[in-house]
Write a protein that holds these residues in place. Structure first.
Motif, PDB file in Angstrom:
ATOM      1  N   GLU A   1       0.849  -1.070  -0.066  1.00  0.00           N
ATOM      2  CA  GLU A   1       0.148   0.046   0.128  1.00  0.00           C
ATOM      3  C   GLU A   1       0.876   1.262   0.051  1.00  0.00           C
TER       4      GLU A   1
ATOM      5  N   LEU B   1       2.517   4.789   1.212  1.00  0.00           N
ATOM      6  CA  LEU B   1       2.649   5.268   2.337  1.00  0.00           C
ATOM      7  C   LEU B   1       2.888   6.699   2.249  1.00  0.00           C
TER       8      LEU B   1
ATOM      9  N   ALA C   1       0.325   5.283  12.624  1.00  0.00           N
ATOM     10  CA  ALA C   1       1.634   5.366  11.868  1.00  0.00           C
ATOM     11  C   ALA C   1       2.370   4.253  11.919  1.00  0.00           C
TER      12      ALA C   1
ATOM     13  N   CYS D   1       9.435   3.938  10.720  1.00  0.00           N
ATOM     14  CA  CYS D   1      10.497   3.592   9.864  1.00  0.00           C
ATOM     15  C   CYS D   1      11.828   4.114  10.481  1.00  0.00           C
TER      16      CYS D   1
ATOM     17  N   LYS E   1       5.408   7.135   8.983  1.00  0.00           N
ATOM     18  CA  LYS E   1       4.746   6.813   7.527  1.00  0.00           C
ATOM     19  C   LYS E   1       3.324   6.455   7.737  1.00  0.00           C
ATOM     20  N   PHE E   2       2.580   6.945   6.860  1.00  0.00           N
ATOM     21  CA  PHE E   2       0.974   6.767   7.314  1.00  0.00           C
ATOM     22  C   PHE E   2       0.438   5.960   5.973  1.00  0.00           C
ATOM     23  N   ALA E   3      -0.342   4.964   6.183  1.00  0.00           N
ATOM     24  CA  ALA E   3      -0.645   4.141   5.092  1.00  0.00           C
ATOM     25  C   ALA E   3      -2.086   4.917   4.543  1.00  0.00           C
TER      26      ALA E   3
ATOM     27  N   ASP F   1      -5.110   3.954   6.405  1.00  0.00           N
ATOM     28  CA  ASP F   1      -5.388   4.359   7.631  1.00  0.00           C
ATOM     29  C   ASP F   1      -5.805   5.702   7.629  1.00  0.00           C
TER      30      ASP F   1
END
Length: 92
Positions: free
Chosen positions: A35, A37, A66, A69, A74-76, A79
């Motif tokens: 997905e 990010l 989140a 990393c 990082k945010f999908a 989400d």
């Protein structure tokens, strides 16, 4: 600059790909089942808020969940979409 090669097996075929940062350019994450990010700066720009607001929301526990990393967040996309849906105003 030397380019190192790594062999990656996909099914019956064998591909040799260069291993360096540029190998990610143009990578289709959907084909790999990954997905997209986004980082804090991208999320802030998308929402039209300052970057600090994202960090403030995290401290308050109200930001989208989140992934960490390393030192980066990082945010999908899914989400963020779900988080936005919970903030959607009720029909008037």
């Amino acid at each position: 600059m030397a380019i190192h090669h790594q062999s990656i097996t996909f099914g019956a075929s064998l591909w040799s790909l260069p291993v360096r940062g540029s190998h990610l350019v143009g990578m289709n994450t959907h084909e790999l089942g990954l997905e997209p990010l986004m980082g804090v700066e991208e999320l802030a720009e998308y929402l039209g808020v300052p970057v600090q607001t994202i960090y403030d929301w995290r401290v308050a526990g109200t930001a989208p969940r989140a992934f960490k990393c390393g030192k980066r967040l990082k945010f999908a996309v899914s989400d963020v979409r779900s988080w936005l849906e919970t903030r959607h105003e009720a029909d008037r």
